[in-house]
Structure formats: structure tokens, C-alpha cells
Write a protein that holds these residues in place. Structure first.
Motif, PDB file in Angstrom:
ATOM      1  N   ARG A 156       0.829  -1.213   0.000  1.00 11.95           N
ATOM      2  CA  ARG A 156       0.000   0.000   0.000  1.00 11.95           C
ATOM      3  C   ARG A 156       0.863   1.264   0.000  1.00 11.95           C
ATOM      4  NH1 ARG A 156      -5.348  -1.299  -1.217  1.00 11.95           N
ATOM      5  NH2 ARG A 156      -5.865  -3.264  -0.193  1.00 11.95           N
ATOM      6  N   ALA A 157       1.929   1.237   0.768  1.00 11.92           N
ATOM      7  CA  ALA A 157       2.827   2.393   0.815  1.00 11.92           C
ATOM      8  C   ALA A 157       3.497   2.608  -0.532  1.00 11.92           C
ATOM      9  CB  ALA A 157       3.870   2.202   1.912  1.00 11.92           C
ATOM     10  N   LEU A 158       3.852   1.507  -1.186  1.00 13.38           N
ATOM     11  CA  LEU A 158       4.481   1.587  -2.506  1.00 13.38           C
ATOM     12  C   LEU A 158       3.514   2.188  -3.519  1.00 13.38           C
ATOM     13  CD1 LEU A 158       7.203   0.784  -3.780  1.00 13.38           C
ATOM     14  CD2 LEU A 158       6.206  -1.441  -4.323  1.00 13.38           C
ATOM     15  N   ILE A 159       2.276   1.718  -3.516  1.00  8.24           N
ATOM     16  CA  ILE A 159       1.270   2.218  -4.454  1.00  8.24           C
ATOM     17  C   ILE A 159       0.974   3.693  -4.202  1.00  8.24           C
ATOM     18  CG2 ILE A 159      -1.169   2.033  -5.119  1.00  8.24           C
ATOM     19  CD1 ILE A 159      -0.909  -1.002  -4.687  1.00  8.24           C
ATOM     20  N   SER A 160       0.987   4.094  -2.928  1.00  8.29           N
ATOM     21  CA  SER A 160       0.662   5.485  -2.587  1.00  8.29           C
ATOM     22  C   SER A 160       1.654   6.482  -3.178  1.00  8.29           C
ATOM     23  CB  SER A 160       0.592   5.656  -1.068  1.00  8.29           C
ATOM     24  OG  SER A 160       1.881   5.556  -0.490  1.00  8.29           O
ATOM     25  N   GLN A 161       2.847   6.009  -3.535  1.00 12.19           N
ATOM     26  CA  GLN A 161       3.833   6.895  -4.165  1.00 12.19           C
ATOM     27  C   GLN A 161       3.400   7.312  -5.565  1.00 12.19           C
ATOM     28  OE1 GLN A 161       7.623   4.921  -4.204  1.00 12.19           O
ATOM     29  NE2 GLN A 161       7.788   4.850  -1.976  1.00 12.19           N
ATOM     30  N   GLY A 162       2.580   6.478  -6.215  1.00  7.69           N
ATOM     31  CA  GLY A 162       2.159   6.750  -7.581  1.00  7.69           C
ATOM     32  C   GLY A 162       3.234   6.374  -8.587  1.00  7.69           C
ATOM     33  N   GLU A 163       2.827   6.277  -9.845  1.00  8.59           N
ATOM     34  CA  GLU A 163       3.790   5.934 -10.886  1.00  8.59           C
ATOM     35  C   GLU A 163       4.817   7.050 -11.028  1.00  8.59           C
ATOM     36  OE1 GLU A 163       1.955   3.162 -14.234  1.00  8.59           O
ATOM     37  OE2 GLU A 163       0.888   5.063 -14.113  1.00  8.59           O
ATOM     38  N   GLY A 164       6.041   6.676 -11.340  1.00 14.99           N
ATOM     39  CA  GLY A 164       7.101   7.653 -11.485  1.00 14.99           C
ATOM     40  C   GLY A 164       8.310   7.048 -12.152  1.00 14.99           C
ATOM     41  N   GLU A 165       9.464   7.675 -11.930  1.00 14.49           N
ATOM     42  CA  GLU A 165      10.687   7.251 -12.603  1.00 14.49           C
ATOM     43  C   GLU A 165      11.063   5.811 -12.277  1.00 14.49           C
ATOM     44  OE1 GLU A 165      14.848   8.696 -11.602  1.00 14.49           O
ATOM     45  OE2 GLU A 165      14.381   9.916 -13.350  1.00 14.49           O
ATOM     46  N   ARG A 166      10.762   5.362 -11.049  1.00 16.82           N
ATOM     47  CA  ARG A 166      11.159   4.022 -10.623  1.00 16.82           C
ATOM     48  C   ARG A 166       9.988   3.081 -10.367  1.00 16.82           C
ATOM     49  NH1 ARG A 166      16.646   4.418  -7.949  1.00 16.82           N
ATOM     50  NH2 ARG A 166      17.304   6.562  -8.187  1.00 16.82           N
ATOM     51  N   LEU A 167       8.771   3.496 -10.727  1.00 14.05           N
ATOM     52  CA  LEU A 167       7.603   2.671 -10.408  1.00 14.05           C
ATOM     53  C   LEU A 167       6.575   2.727 -11.530  1.00 14.05           C
ATOM     54  CD1 LEU A 167       6.396   0.903  -8.127  1.00 14.05           C
ATOM     55  CD2 LEU A 167       5.266   2.968  -7.270  1.00 14.05           C
ATOM     56  N   GLU A 168       6.094   1.542 -11.947  1.00 16.92           N
ATOM     57  CA  GLU A 168       5.103   1.414 -13.021  1.00 16.92           C
ATOM     58  C   GLU A 168       4.001   0.471 -12.560  1.00 16.92           C
ATOM     59  OE1 GLU A 168       3.753   1.500 -17.278  1.00 16.92           O
ATOM     60  OE2 GLU A 168       5.094   2.771 -16.111  1.00 16.92           O
ATOM     61  N   PHE A 169       2.736   0.829 -12.844  1.00 20.20           N
ATOM     62  CA  PHE A 169       1.601  -0.048 -12.558  1.00 20.20           C
ATOM     63  C   PHE A 169       1.145  -0.724 -13.853  1.00 20.20           C
ATOM     64  CE2 PHE A 169       0.192   3.255  -9.147  1.00 20.20           C
ATOM     65  CZ  PHE A 169       1.230   2.858  -8.327  1.00 20.20           C
ATOM     66  N   LYS A 170       0.842  -2.016 -13.777  1.00 21.89           N
ATOM     67  CA  LYS A 170       0.304  -2.758 -14.914  1.00 21.89           C
ATOM     68  C   LYS A 170      -0.853  -3.632 -14.443  1.00 21.89           C
ATOM     69  CE  LYS A 170       3.129  -1.723 -18.375  1.00 21.89           C
ATOM     70  NZ  LYS A 170       2.642  -1.013 -19.567  1.00 21.89           N
ATOM     71  N   LYS A 171      -1.991  -3.532 -15.121  1.00 18.55           N
ATOM     72  CA  LYS A 171      -3.113  -4.403 -14.783  1.00 18.55           C
ATOM     73  C   LYS A 171      -2.736  -5.862 -15.055  1.00 18.55           C
ATOM     74  CE  LYS A 171      -8.014  -5.146 -15.785  1.00 18.55           C
ATOM     75  NZ  LYS A 171      -9.167  -4.700 -16.599  1.00 18.55           N
ATOM     76  N   LYS A 172      -2.082  -6.087 -16.205  1.00 14.58           N
ATOM     77  CA  LYS A 172      -1.584  -7.416 -16.547  1.00 14.58           C
ATOM     78  C   LYS A 172      -0.549  -7.281 -17.651  1.00 14.58           C
ATOM     79  CE  LYS A 172      -5.241  -8.465 -19.902  1.00 14.58           C
ATOM     80  NZ  LYS A 172      -6.259  -9.451 -20.311  1.00 14.58           N
TER      81      LYS A 172
END
Length: 208
Positions: A4-20
Motif C-alpha cells: 500500500r505504501a508503494l502504491i501510494s507513491q504513484g507511478e514515477g521514474e522508478r515505479l510502473e503499474f500494470k493491470k496485466k
């Protein structure tokens, strides 16, 4: 750090969200861009807005990601996986991509066609041949500043003397060039440390 803490950062230079993971060629660009920049993580089973939907089959996701890293990226990458189960029984796959010591990596976008990517904010941006040379020379450092063309110097002068910020549309109008060319120039200047990219407002802008 928990999920949850990771997701709260939002997408950025080092983080990407993928549904699948839909296809190795699509995820390969993201993986290559992270490896070419500062490394990062891909959360599979998370919507763009941060909503957790989970993955149906973690093993299948890992298979597709390994295929992308081994056969759709050159040179190949090694990924690290961790499965996290949420309180409502969703499985999210955390894929860690270390910063590479063997840059640049290129992703296959079509049969016989390979392109390099770097991470700029939450986007995977295609590299120029100059950027790739710098990545190869400096595996552990930020990209160095480079000699600039007259048009590139003009935007720096504009920011120093007239306005504190500039958008892609304003730069395209200033030089009478296409938005695509203006965007690529501003991204290049950002990558090489001349400009900063800001995306907190409705229209992204650049400053010195």
C-alpha cells in the motif's frame, strides 16, 4: 516497504503499474527503460489509478515477463519477483528491475526492429543514438551535459530571460516546429540535465 505504501507513491521514474502483462513486446519497453535509467519496480495487478485488481495467474505473468526479459530485450535482463497477497485475496506481482551495468538495452518493437528507452517521470521515452552512446559510456552515472544546437540554446535563453517555464506547445510555436520535434528536444534537454520536467499541473511544463 509494504504494498500500500508503494502504491501510494504513484507511478514515477522508478515505479510502473500494470493491470496485466499483455504481450512481451509491450512490457519489454518498460523493463528496458528502467534498466537503462535507475532501475525500479513494476506492480502487476494494479490499475493506472492505483486500484488493486490482482492477477489471475502469477506463474503465467512471470513466464511472460521472463520471455520479455530474455528474448525481447538485448542484452537480456534478469528480473526478481515477489508475490504479495492482499487482505481481500488479490495477488500482486512485484517485479524488480535492477539498474543495469550493461547499458544500453534495446527492446524489440517489431520483428527485426529494436529501440532503446529511458525512464522520464512515469514514461518510457525512446532514446536517440547520442543518448545510447552516453549510456554505454556511463553505466553508473547520470547523463552528462552535451553541446547544444542553436535551437536548443534558444529555449534555455527563453527560460533565463523571459519566462520561468515552457510547455511543448509554447516551444513548438517559439521555433515553428512540430509538437513531436519540440517534445523530443525538451526530453533530450531533460535527460542531459539542462531542464526539469514538471507534471503536477494539467499541462506538463519544463523549467531550468
Amino acid at each position: 516497504m509494504n504494498l500500500r505504501a508503494l502504491i501510494s507513491q504513484g507511478e514515477g521514474e522508478r515505479l510502473e503499474f500494470k493491470k496485466k502483462t499483455t504481450h512481451p513486446t509491450r512490457i519489454a519497453r518498460t523493463l528496458a527503460s528502467l534498466a537503462n535509467t535507475h532501475g525500479g519496480q513494476v506492480l502487476v495487478g494494479v490499475e493506472d489509478d492505483g486500484r488493486i485488481v490482482g492477477v489471475r495467474d502469477a506463474e503465467e505473468e512471470m513466464y511472460l515477463l521472463r520471455e520479455a526479459a530474455a528474448h525481447y530485450i538485448d542484452p537480456p535482463l534478469t528480473l526478481h519477483f515477489r508475490e504479495v497477497e492482499t487482505e481481500d485475496n488479490h495477488i500482486v506481482l512485484i517485479v524488480s528491475v535492477p539498474e543495469s551495468q550493461n547499458k544500453p538495452h534495446r527492446a524489440q518493437v517489431a520483428p527485426g526492429e529494436w529501440r532503446g528507452y529511458v525512464r522520464v517521470r512515469d514514461e518510457s521515452v525512446q532514446t536517440s543514438s547520442l543518448t545510447e552512446k552516453l549510456l554505454a559510456q556511463q553505466p553508473e552515472d547520470h547523463l552528462e551535459k552535451i553541446p547544444l544546437s542553436k535551437d536548443e540554446l534558444r529555449v534555455l535563453d527563453y527560460l533565463r530571460t523571459k519566462h520561468p517555464r515552457i510547455t511543448v506547445a509554447e516551444y513548438a510555436k517559439l521555433l515553428n516546429v512540430s509538437r513531436r520535434r519540440a517534445y523530443r528536444t525538451l526530453i533530450k534537454l531533460t535527460l542531459h540535465g539542462y531542464l526539469r520536467y514538471h507534471d503536477k499541473e494539467q499541462e506538463p511544463y519544463y523549467t531550468l
